[in-house]
Motif scaffolding. Structure first.
Motif, PDB file in Angstrom:
ATOM      1  N   ASP A   6      30.043  47.415  44.142  1.00 56.78           N
ATOM      2  CA  ASP A   6      30.174  46.522  43.830  1.00 56.78           C
ATOM      3  C   ASP A   6      31.210  45.751  44.406  1.00 56.78           C
ATOM      4  OD1 ASP A   6      31.359  44.972  41.290  1.00 56.78           O
ATOM      5  OD2 ASP A   6      33.085  46.252  40.745  1.00 56.78           O
ATOM      6  N   PRO A   7      30.652  44.510  44.885  1.00 56.79           N
ATOM      7  CA  PRO A   7      31.236  43.545  46.224  1.00 56.79           C
ATOM      8  C   PRO A   7      31.609  42.702  45.019  1.00 56.79           C
ATOM      9  CG  PRO A   7      28.441  42.952  46.053  1.00 56.79           C
ATOM     10  CD  PRO A   7      29.092  44.841  44.762  1.00 56.79           C
ATOM     11  N   ILE A   8      31.060  42.442  43.573  1.00 56.61           N
ATOM     12  CA  ILE A   8      32.040  41.409  42.796  1.00 56.61           C
ATOM     13  C   ILE A   8      33.356  41.697  42.873  1.00 56.61           C
ATOM     14  CG2 ILE A   8      31.335  39.980  40.853  1.00 56.61           C
ATOM     15  CD1 ILE A   8      29.211  39.549  43.011  1.00 56.61           C
ATOM     16  N   HIS A   9      33.740  43.020  42.226  1.00 60.19           N
ATOM     17  CA  HIS A   9      34.783  43.347  42.627  1.00 60.19           C
ATOM     18  C   HIS A   9      36.255  42.501  42.638  1.00 60.19           C
ATOM     19  CE1 HIS A   9      37.840  46.040  40.283  1.00 60.19           C
ATOM     20  NE2 HIS A   9      38.435  46.314  41.536  1.00 60.19           N
ATOM     21  N   GLN A  10      35.604  42.435  43.796  1.00 57.36           N
ATOM     22  CA  GLN A  10      37.088  42.237  44.884  1.00 57.36           C
ATOM     23  C   GLN A  10      37.674  40.465  44.060  1.00 57.36           C
ATOM     24  OE1 GLN A  10      35.503  40.570  48.705  1.00 57.36           O
ATOM     25  NE2 GLN A  10      33.511  41.160  48.084  1.00 57.36           N
ATOM     26  N   PHE A  11      36.828  39.758  43.829  1.00 60.93           N
ATOM     27  CA  PHE A  11      37.254  38.101  43.141  1.00 60.93           C
ATOM     28  C   PHE A  11      37.704  37.827  41.864  1.00 60.93           C
ATOM     29  CE2 PHE A  11      32.885  38.275  45.709  1.00 60.93           C
ATOM     30  CZ  PHE A  11      33.923  37.571  46.831  1.00 60.93           C
ATOM     31  N   GLU A  12      38.072  39.928  41.221  1.00 62.25           N
ATOM     32  CA  GLU A  12      38.987  39.557  40.199  1.00 62.25           C
ATOM     33  C   GLU A  12      40.551  38.914  39.546  1.00 62.25           C
ATOM     34  OE1 GLU A  12      38.110  43.555  37.852  1.00 62.25           O
ATOM     35  OE2 GLU A  12      36.371  42.981  38.102  1.00 62.25           O
ATOM     36  N   LEU A  13      40.226  38.784  39.192  1.00 61.12           N
ATOM     37  CA  LEU A  13      41.601  37.752  38.597  1.00 61.12           C
ATOM     38  C   LEU A  13      42.489  39.066  38.051  1.00 61.12           C
ATOM     39  CD1 LEU A  13      41.384  33.950  37.281  1.00 61.12           C
ATOM     40  CD2 LEU A  13      42.677  34.717  39.741  1.00 61.12           C
ATOM     41  N   LYS A  14      43.462  39.463  38.708  1.00 68.24           N
ATOM     42  CA  LYS A  14      44.935  40.310  38.451  1.00 68.24           C
ATOM     43  C   LYS A  14      45.887  40.358  37.651  1.00 68.24           C
ATOM     44  CE  LYS A  14      42.767  44.503  40.815  1.00 68.24           C
ATOM     45  NZ  LYS A  14      41.956  43.269  41.526  1.00 68.24           N
ATOM     46  N   PRO A  15      46.338  39.770  36.678  1.00 65.21           N
ATOM     47  CA  PRO A  15      47.103  39.504  35.628  1.00 65.21           C
ATOM     48  C   PRO A  15      48.615  40.111  35.812  1.00 65.21           C
ATOM     49  CG  PRO A  15      46.182  38.451  34.372  1.00 65.21           C
ATOM     50  CD  PRO A  15      45.343  40.140  34.988  1.00 65.21           C
ATOM     51  N   LEU A  16      49.930  39.242  36.466  1.00 63.02           N
ATOM     52  CA  LEU A  16      50.735  40.344  37.163  1.00 63.02           C
ATOM     53  C   LEU A  16      51.791  40.163  35.697  1.00 63.02           C
ATOM     54  CD1 LEU A  16      51.309  38.850  40.379  1.00 63.02           C
ATOM     55  CD2 LEU A  16      50.058  41.028  39.739  1.00 63.02           C
ATOM     56  N   VAL A  17      51.575  38.570  35.593  1.00 61.35           N
ATOM     57  CA  VAL A  17      52.681  38.813  34.318  1.00 61.35           C
ATOM     58  C   VAL A  17      51.937  37.840  32.936  1.00 61.35           C
ATOM     59  CG1 VAL A  17      54.460  37.566  33.596  1.00 61.35           C
ATOM     60  CG2 VAL A  17      54.989  37.911  36.239  1.00 61.35           C
ATOM     61  N   SER A  18      51.706  38.401  32.223  1.00 58.99           N
ATOM     62  CA  SER A  18      51.307  37.417  31.278  1.00 58.99           C
ATOM     63  C   SER A  18      51.708  36.663  30.666  1.00 58.99           C
ATOM     64  CB  SER A  18      50.693  38.047  30.376  1.00 58.99           C
ATOM     65  OG  SER A  18      49.411  37.484  29.535  1.00 58.99           O
ATOM     66  N   LEU A  19      50.964  34.891  30.329  1.00 58.35           N
ATOM     67  CA  LEU A  19      51.977  34.600  29.380  1.00 58.35           C
ATOM     68  C   LEU A  19      51.518  33.958  28.369  1.00 58.35           C
ATOM     69  CD1 LEU A  19      52.960  32.311  32.610  1.00 58.35           C
ATOM     70  CD2 LEU A  19      54.305  33.320  31.144  1.00 58.35           C
ATOM     71  N   GLY A  20      50.383  35.054  27.808  1.00 55.75           N
ATOM     72  CA  GLY A  20      49.977  33.899  26.424  1.00 55.75           C
ATOM     73  C   GLY A  20      48.613  33.483  26.559  1.00 55.75           C
ATOM     74  N   HIS A  21      48.260  32.552  25.050  1.00 60.38           N
ATOM     75  CA  HIS A  21      46.789  32.083  25.614  1.00 60.38           C
ATOM     76  C   HIS A  21      47.592  30.413  24.453  1.00 60.38           C
ATOM     77  CE1 HIS A  21      46.208  36.418  25.150  1.00 60.38           C
ATOM     78  NE2 HIS A  21      44.825  35.922  25.891  1.00 60.38           N
ATOM     79  N   ILE A  22      46.517  29.863  25.473  1.00 58.86           N
ATOM     80  CA  ILE A  22      45.708  28.721  24.155  1.00 58.86           C
ATOM     81  C   ILE A  22      44.169  28.605  24.240  1.00 58.86           C
ATOM     82  CG2 ILE A  22      46.094  26.110  24.606  1.00 58.86           C
ATOM     83  CD1 ILE A  22      48.148  26.776  27.097  1.00 58.86           C
ATOM     84  N   GLY A  23      44.376  28.924  22.926  1.00 59.47           N
ATOM     85  CA  GLY A  23      42.773  29.309  21.938  1.00 59.47           C
ATOM     86  C   GLY A  23      41.590  30.414  23.273  1.00 59.47           C
ATOM     87  N   HIS A  24      41.210  29.613  23.897  1.00 59.72           N
ATOM     88  CA  HIS A  24      40.391  30.739  24.960  1.00 59.72           C
ATOM     89  C   HIS A  24      41.116  30.896  25.830  1.00 59.72           C
ATOM     90  CE1 HIS A  24      36.646  33.311  26.580  1.00 59.72           C
ATOM     91  NE2 HIS A  24      36.167  32.043  27.239  1.00 59.72           N
ATOM     92  N   GLN A  25      42.109  30.248  27.023  1.00 62.50           N
ATOM     93  CA  GLN A  25      42.206  30.356  27.826  1.00 62.50           C
ATOM     94  C   GLN A  25      43.759  31.012  28.265  1.00 62.50           C
ATOM     95  OE1 GLN A  25      41.250  28.589  30.702  1.00 62.50           O
ATOM     96  NE2 GLN A  25      39.392  28.140  29.687  1.00 62.50           N
ATOM     97  N   GLN A  26      43.084  31.984  29.219  1.00 63.73           N
ATOM     98  CA  GLN A  26      44.311  33.003  29.000  1.00 63.73           C
ATOM     99  C   GLN A  26      45.481  32.445  30.326  1.00 63.73           C
ATOM    100  OE1 GLN A  26      42.087  36.272  30.379  1.00 63.73           O
ATOM    101  NE2 GLN A  26      41.095  36.364  28.800  1.00 63.73           N
ATOM    102  N   LEU A  27      46.731  32.614  29.915  1.00 63.53           N
ATOM    103  CA  LEU A  27      47.574  31.622  30.599  1.00 63.53           C
ATOM    104  C   LEU A  27      48.259  33.566  31.105  1.00 63.53           C
ATOM    105  CD1 LEU A  27      48.763  28.757  29.237  1.00 63.53           C
ATOM    106  CD2 LEU A  27      47.276  28.764  30.716  1.00 63.53           C
ATOM    107  N   ALA A  28      48.481  32.968  33.157  1.00 65.31           N
ATOM    108  CA  ALA A  28      49.095  34.554  33.338  1.00 65.31           C
ATOM    109  C   ALA A  28      49.230  34.171  34.917  1.00 65.31           C
ATOM    110  CB  ALA A  28      47.824  35.665  33.708  1.00 65.31           C
TER     111      ALA A  28
END
Lengths: 251, 192
Positions: A6-28
């Motif tokens: 899975d050479p793609i997995h390394q590019f995944e974002l990992k939220p450390l602190v979640s700050l909620g959502h604005i519509g579809h956007q996830q703030l973290a």
């Protein structure tokens, strides 16, 4: 034996602190943001902390800061002449930011921030915005003379002006995609070749071949270090060249 | 929501990719290529703006002016040192020149002094020599005069001795002294 790649997995974002959502956007606050601030910290360490003593005879870290400074100052001066000095903080910040983020990406298990198109596009958009805003502020409508090559017969302009406009618009795209694609492709390639080593080791008699991809992985790693530095330099140089258009719009 | 929520991804322990038995995780994300997952774009741009803004502020306000000041101070220092070295070299050159001139002057003076001394000594010797010569000349002439008078005196004595001898010879031969007048005539005749 089931080994998945899975050479793609390394590019995944990992939220450390979640700050909620604005519509579809996830703030973290993701690991990507952490790496960006870490890069700012490392750059500050080199350029602010190491220069605090202001020694006439520099230490190692101060030398490093001076070398980077003179390197970027030279690059900027070659591209823009004397008028480009005011862009030194921008080009220097861009170069250091991209360089340190690229090099962070070379640390095993670390995250390559510049492998995300939105980051490189954000930086490229910043560059082009500065070029357009500064160009219009300084030269007014004369700035758009950039799209009209001088000394060309009128009928040809009908073809050339659209080409010039397209080439100008493609600049932020090429600037951001070049960096993003280099980092992304390099990391995927390293991951795949490293995976071949594991796969061959698990393949019974075929494991005698496993040193081959190992050497390739080592060579690729060296190449990726070169790419990390080179792409930072290319980004800074192209920024300086585009800024030159804002300073001297005449062809 | 079709996309898997990144907030629910496994903890950092699941960071490695080549993990056997991790297939379901890889499949869970197979639909989305992380760099193109738009749901994180706004968040990433905000953090990028904050981080890069902070970096730009630090570079613009602190780092670059300081590095520039350091480089400027160094080049100033180098130039000042070079100027000083130049000045000192000029000073040394001037001193060397002054020394050369002084040496040449001293040599000339010494030569002059030697020449005058030599001339004075020569003149003194000349006068002394002349005085001596004059003295010797007078002594010589006195001696010559003495010789002359002595000779004349001796010559006069010769005449009287010859006269006496002739008188004695004639007296012995003739037994008679000759007449002094005849003797004088004979003496005068032999004298010439």
């Amino acid at each position: 034996m089931a080994v998945t790649i899975d050479p793609i997995h390394q590019f995944e974002l990992k939220p450390l602190v979640s700050l909620g959502h604005i519509g579809h956007q996830q703030l973290a606050f993701t690991q990507s943001a952490l790496y960006m601030f870490a890069a700012v910290g490392v750059i500050a360490l080199i350029t602010v902390v190491a220069t605090a003593s202001r020694s006439v005879v520099p230490g190692r870290m101060q030398s490093l800061a001076e070398i980077f400074y003179e390197f970027i100052a030279d690059t900027l001066h070659q591209a823009t002449g004397d008028g480009g000095k005011r862009f030194m903080p921008l080009v220097f910040s861009l170069f250091m930011f991209v360089l340190i983020l690229n090099l962070f990406g070379m640390i095993p298990y670390a995250f390559a921030v510049t492998s995300h198109l939105i980051i490189t596009f954000g930086l490229a958009a910043l560059v082009i915005s500065v070029v357009v805003i500064f160009g219009v502020m300084k030269h007014g409508t004369h700035f758009f003379g950039l799209f009209v090559p001088s000394g060309v017969p009128k009928p040809l302009l009908a073809i050339l002006v659209p080409i010039e406009i397209i080439s100008f618009i493609s600049r932020p795209i090429s600037l951001s995609v070049r960096l993003f694609a280099n980092v992304l492709a390099g990391h995927i390639a390293m991951k795949i070749f490293a995976f071949f080593v594991v796969q061959l080791l698990l393949a019974g008699a075929w494991s005698v071949l496993s040193p081959l991809p190992l050497f390739l992985t080592i060579a690729l790693t060296a190449l990726e270090f070169l790419v990390a530095a080179l792409q930072a330099y290319v980004f800074a140089t192209l920024t300086a060249i585009y800024l030159n258009d804002a300073l001297h719009p005449g062809h | 929501m079709a996309q898997p929520n990144p907030l629910t991804t496994p903890p950092p322990g699941a960071d490695t990719q080549v993990v056997p038995g991790h297939v379901e995780h890889a499949e869970a994300h197979s639909g989305a290529f992380p760099p193109f997952e738009t749901s994180g774009f706004l968040s990433q741009l905000i953090w990028l703006a904050l981080a890069f803004g902070l970096l730009y502020y630090l570079m613009d306000k602190v780092a670059l002016p300081r590095i520039q000041a350091i480089l400027h101070a160094r080049s100033e220092r180098l130039r000042a040192d070079l100027d000083q070295a130049q000045a000192m070299k000029a000073e040394a050159d001037a001193a060397g020149l002054a020394y050369e001139t002084a040496l040449r002057d001293a040599q000339g003076k010494a030569r002059d002094i030697a020449q005058t001394t030599r001339n004075e000594l020569a003149a003194e010797a000349e006068t002394k020599r002349k005085a001596l010569e004059a003295e010797l000349n007078t002594k010589l002439s006195t001696a010559e005069a003495t010789i002359r008078t002595r000779t004349e005196a001796a010559m006069g004595n010769v005449r009287s001795i010859a006269g006496e001898a002739a008188t004695a010879i004639v007296e012995r031969l003739t037994g008679q002294a000759p007449d002094p007048a005849t003797l004088n005539r004979a003496l005068d005749a032999t004298a010439h």
